[in-house]
Design an enzyme around this catalytic site. Sequence first.
Site, PDB file in Angstrom:
ATOM      1  N   ILE A 245     -79.914 -13.679 -22.233  1.00  0.00           N
ATOM      2  CA  ILE A 245     -78.881 -14.387 -22.995  1.00  0.00           C
ATOM      3  C   ILE A 245     -78.290 -15.523 -22.181  1.00  0.00           C
ATOM      4  O   ILE A 245     -78.139 -16.644 -22.656  1.00  0.00           O
ATOM      5  CB  ILE A 245     -77.778 -13.407 -23.436  1.00  0.00           C
ATOM      6  CG1 ILE A 245     -78.374 -12.295 -24.289  1.00  0.00           C
ATOM      7  CG2 ILE A 245     -76.688 -14.135 -24.190  1.00  0.00           C
ATOM      8  CD1 ILE A 245     -77.381 -11.224 -24.658  1.00  0.00           C
ATOM      9  N   VAL A 247     -77.241 -16.931 -17.838  1.00  0.00           N
ATOM     10  CA  VAL A 247     -77.303 -16.794 -16.382  1.00  0.00           C
ATOM     11  C   VAL A 247     -76.034 -17.409 -15.824  1.00  0.00           C
ATOM     12  O   VAL A 247     -75.696 -18.563 -16.133  1.00  0.00           O
ATOM     13  CB  VAL A 247     -78.550 -17.486 -15.796  1.00  0.00           C
ATOM     14  CG1 VAL A 247     -78.577 -17.337 -14.284  1.00  0.00           C
ATOM     15  CG2 VAL A 247     -79.818 -16.922 -16.418  1.00  0.00           C
ATOM     16  N   GLY A 251     -74.374 -13.148 -11.997  1.00  0.00           N
ATOM     17  CA  GLY A 251     -75.210 -12.194 -12.700  1.00  0.00           C
ATOM     18  C   GLY A 251     -76.011 -12.815 -13.818  1.00  0.00           C
ATOM     19  O   GLY A 251     -75.867 -13.992 -14.162  1.00  0.00           O
ATOM     20  N   VAL A 253     -77.349 -11.902 -17.880  1.00  0.00           N
ATOM     21  CA  VAL A 253     -77.048 -11.089 -19.052  1.00  0.00           C
ATOM     22  C   VAL A 253     -78.312 -10.977 -19.899  1.00  0.00           C
ATOM     23  O   VAL A 253     -78.924 -11.990 -20.256  1.00  0.00           O
ATOM     24  CB  VAL A 253     -75.896 -11.689 -19.875  1.00  0.00           C
ATOM     25  CG1 VAL A 253     -75.561 -10.785 -21.057  1.00  0.00           C
ATOM     26  CG2 VAL A 253     -74.671 -11.909 -18.999  1.00  0.00           C
ATOM     27  N   LYS A 268     -75.176  -6.792 -18.438  1.00  0.00           N
ATOM     28  CA  LYS A 268     -74.981  -7.760 -17.360  1.00  0.00           C
ATOM     29  C   LYS A 268     -75.392  -7.119 -16.043  1.00  0.00           C
ATOM     30  O   LYS A 268     -74.905  -6.058 -15.681  1.00  0.00           O
ATOM     31  CB  LYS A 268     -73.518  -8.205 -17.299  1.00  0.00           C
ATOM     32  CG  LYS A 268     -73.235  -9.244 -16.241  1.00  0.00           C
ATOM     33  CD  LYS A 268     -71.766  -9.663 -16.272  1.00  0.00           C
ATOM     34  CE  LYS A 268     -71.462 -10.700 -15.212  1.00  0.00           C
ATOM     35  NZ  LYS A 268     -70.026 -11.105 -15.242  1.00  0.00           N
ATOM     36  N   ASP A 361     -59.382 -16.309 -15.552  1.00  0.00           N
ATOM     37  CA  ASP A 361     -60.613 -17.111 -15.607  1.00  0.00           C
ATOM     38  C   ASP A 361     -60.957 -17.429 -17.059  1.00  0.00           C
ATOM     39  O   ASP A 361     -62.112 -17.309 -17.483  1.00  0.00           O
ATOM     40  CB  ASP A 361     -61.764 -16.369 -14.923  1.00  0.00           C
ATOM     41  CG  ASP A 361     -62.949 -17.294 -14.635  1.00  0.00           C
ATOM     42  OD1 ASP A 361     -62.730 -18.513 -14.518  1.00  0.00           O
ATOM     43  OD2 ASP A 361     -64.086 -16.805 -14.536  1.00  0.00           O
TER      44      ASP A 361
END
EC number: 2.7.10.2
Length: 609
Positions: A245, A247, A251, A253, A268, A361
């Site tokens: 899905i 990057v 990590g 996903v 993830k 965040d």
Amino acid sequence: MAFRQSEHEMSVTSLDSSVELRSRSPSPQVFNPRKLRFADDDFDKDTPEGASPQHPLQQRPKLSSGEEQQLDSKIGKEGGDGDVSMSPPCQKVRALRLFSTPATPKTILQKSTTQCSNHLSAAAAAVNASRRSDDLFRLSERPRSLPLHNRKLPTQDTANVNPFTPDSLMAHNKKRCRTQFGRENLNLNVNAMQKYLLSDACDDDVTEEAGDSMREIHQQAPKRLALHDTNISRFKREFMQVNVIGVGEFGVVFQCVNRLDGCIYAIKKSKKPVAGSSFEKRALNEVWAHAVLGKHDNVVRYYSAWAEDDHMLIQNEFCDGGSLHARIQDHCLGEAELKIVLMHVIEGLRYIHSNDLVHMDLKPENIFSTMNPNAHKLVEVQPQQTKDDDGMDSVYEELRHSENLVTYKIGDLGHVTSVKEPYVEEGDCRYLPKEILHEDYSNLFKADIFSLGITLFEAAGGGPLPKNGPEWHNLRDGKVPILPSLSRDFNELIAQMMHPYPDKRPTSQSIFSHPILSAVDSKSKLQLGLELTVEKRKNEILMNKLREAKKQIKLLEQRVNLLAVTNNPDSLDGQRCLRSFTRRMRTPFSSHGKFDSISDRNKNVITNI
């Protein structure tokens, strides 16, 4: 030869004198030093009754070579397998050996271990002197080495403590003196350790009590489990990978299908092994935050997490609409859609802030959208009889062909921290206010408000955002450009959310109740139609339940009446008479529309009236 004999006599004389000195000295109540009584037990057995046994140093039995080997092997067995014997290998040297004879480093180390065991045995005897006198004599005569580093403590099931749960936050709020806490823990540790070490010389009750004390220590002072201790293999065994899905920096996903339930999840996985690295705390922090906050409609749902090959894996809800960042790459959002984004994200942010946590965040990459899977189903099950009355045919038709019904959710909780004990890791500098970069953490709630405001500014066409330079400072000094695609009220709201002073920024609750986000203005025609369909479906379900309840009530009334009749037979006769009387009263006159032969007082017959 004479010189050797004199030397031997002198040694024997010195031994005799040492024995006499020990015999004359008063016997203390403490333990005696360890005696060299080699093969003394066998010698005592051979001594006849009534005869006084002589000291083994004065008179020793003559043994053959075979018996000497058996004696040496017996002494070796008493010393333990693999241990260096405390006794010299020769009988003559054994007789001449004193306590002050020099020894090798191994024997010195073994002596120190023996002294330590004697000390522990003495402490155990002092506690249980009245009940364990025989064991004390055995411990004083033949002390047993007790290496403390090999002592096995009771194994306990351990688990991490989530610092974001309400119980943990309440525990951190309670102020406590460090010295008092340290003294209590020190006393508890010392008492529990003493009880546990003396458990061999004590009863089973003392052992159980010591074990309980050690368990209390483990429970009161939990340790954080490292990822090395929680490694399990689940990814390839339970999930089938479909595609990648996204990057990120830390990590990747994956879109995966669970082999058992067949549902789609987003998993993830960290790029690099995080066990033992500086990113381990951040990975655990994300798991803890998801576990506490993953219960809201506007926060990405959390299912499970585990460590595999020192990598952290988190199983989350799959958001089929992608991220807001990918959505605004094609086109800027209009005011109507921005209101929906603001309403959904501010609801999730208000939920996070209600738990005394902050996201830290918030940006378009961490805001995800998912299509409403029940929109088309609700339209299909809508009753046909209501469509003709409500005038919503166009809305239902639009709902059938609509793909714009989305729900926005907040994800990527790796920077979540508590406002009471903040541990702030700076996120993307394009979305952070100045006070966070200056390490001012006094008002972290308003930092999330600034990040959301500048996110809306970018989604409305104000991007791409700068990472530094004069434009970066202008956006944080209150010089926010006016966006022509937005109304005046919406521009003012964004400017308030990006105010340079945190105290003057609105709270999440005030934004949620802002007039610009009223129930009618912030919802499109499609959403209103969907909500209407949902409410009608709920009413239909409630009406069905009401009908069933009425049927049950009628059945219960019939049963009660039947029970009353069976218990009272007299009332049954009265009810029969009453029914017959009422039946006679209800019987109408026998007439076929005309009165046939009704007589009057004068006996005149009136016919055909």
